[in-house]
Design a protein around this motif. Structure first.
Motif: not given
Length: 290
Positions: A80, A84, A147-148, A150-152, A154, A203, A206
């Motif tokens: 991930i 992220s 990190p989850y 942030t990635s989600s 995005k 986050h 974020e």
């Protein structure tokens, strides 16, 4: 490691280390540009090589390698970070999010290994060996929520939906180090963990999309672990301008059980309330845009 045994071998090319390496190279390039400095040619070459080879190296037929050379297809959350970090080397987290949600995601954090893996350990308990064996093989880590999130975001996920899913975690009186990989409800490990707090705080703001959401309502005992509460509140005060939140910490403490707790006021976009104990996370949501 436990003795000579590696519980989670990282021999070869770990996916998160290479994502961090790409982020480091990109950070050098960024600051060189900001400062008007010339970036060495070798930096560009390394960055271009990583961009061109990363996907083929770590993503194979819809599967993610945790480590390449030798290849390890253990499904863990390490990949991930490729999505992220501030300078992500990958941009298609949406293609992998379903598997993450089904196998790794829990309301209290992410599992360190999929339950479908034969190496999965459902409980963090027992003697030293048993606990070390479970530590990175299924145990849930709250800090991986960062990190989850942030990635989600995005990938197009709505922040409000994500935060509602993690409501139980944000409403804990203390945020611990870890939870069991199966039925993660009871905290274990360190009872109040700095990196868990750090990721949840960082986050929650974020990309500026959550900057009007406060997560500063946890109980912080001033005398705990060498004055963690007071130092933490002072740090929050110094960071308040960066976070677009004003925090008032008067010289008042109240007794609450074993420890005295700070009484503080959070001014959030014109919304004020005073709290002495832990608060409902969503009590502080104001002027929220879907």
């Amino acid at each position: 490691n436990f003795g000579n045994r590696a519980m989670t071998p990282r021999i070869g090319l770990p996916v998160e280390i290479n994502a961090l390496w790409y982020n480091s190279i990109s950070t050098i390039e960024y600051f060189d540009k900001e400062l008007g400095l010339k970036t060495e040619t070798g930096i560009y070459d390394i960055k271009e090589s990583l961009e061109n080879r990363f996907s083929d190296k770590f993503f194979n037929n819809g599967k993610v390698l945790d480590v390449a050379d030798p290849d390890d297809f253990s499904f863990r959350p390490n990949f991930i970070f490729a999505f992220s970090l501030p300078f992500p080397v990958m941009h298609n987290f949406i293609e992998f999010k379903k598997n993450v949600d089904e196998e790794l995601l829990t309301p209290y954090g992410l599992r360190t290994l999929s339950p479908k893996d034969p190496k999965f350990e459902s409980k963090y308990e027992g003697d030293w060996y048993s606990r070390d064996k479970a530590y990175h093989n299924g145990t849930v880590w709250p800090w991986l929520v960062g990190p989850y999130i942030t990635s989600s975001i995005k990938a197009g996920e709505k922040p409000k939906k994500i935060l509602r899913y993690f409501r139980a975690l944000f409403n804990l009186t203390y945020v611990p180090e870890i939870f069991d990989g199966e039925n993660p409800k009871e905290p274990t490990g360190c009872i109040i963990q700095a990196w868990s707090y750090g990721e949840l705080l960082g986050h929650s703001f974020e990309d500026g999309r959550m900057k009007n959401i406060a997560v500063l309502g946890w109980e912080l005992p001033p005398v705990f672990s060498g004055g963690l509460g007071i130092h933490t509140m002072n740090l929050f005060t110094k960071l308040s301008n960066l976070l677009n939140i004003t925090i008032y910490v008067p010289d008042i403490v109240m007794s609450a059980g074993q420890y005295p707790f700070n009484v503080f006021t959070i001014n959030l976009s014109g919304y004020e309330n005073s709290y002495g104990r832990s608060i409902e996370f969503f009590d502080l949501v104001k002027n929220y845009n879907d």
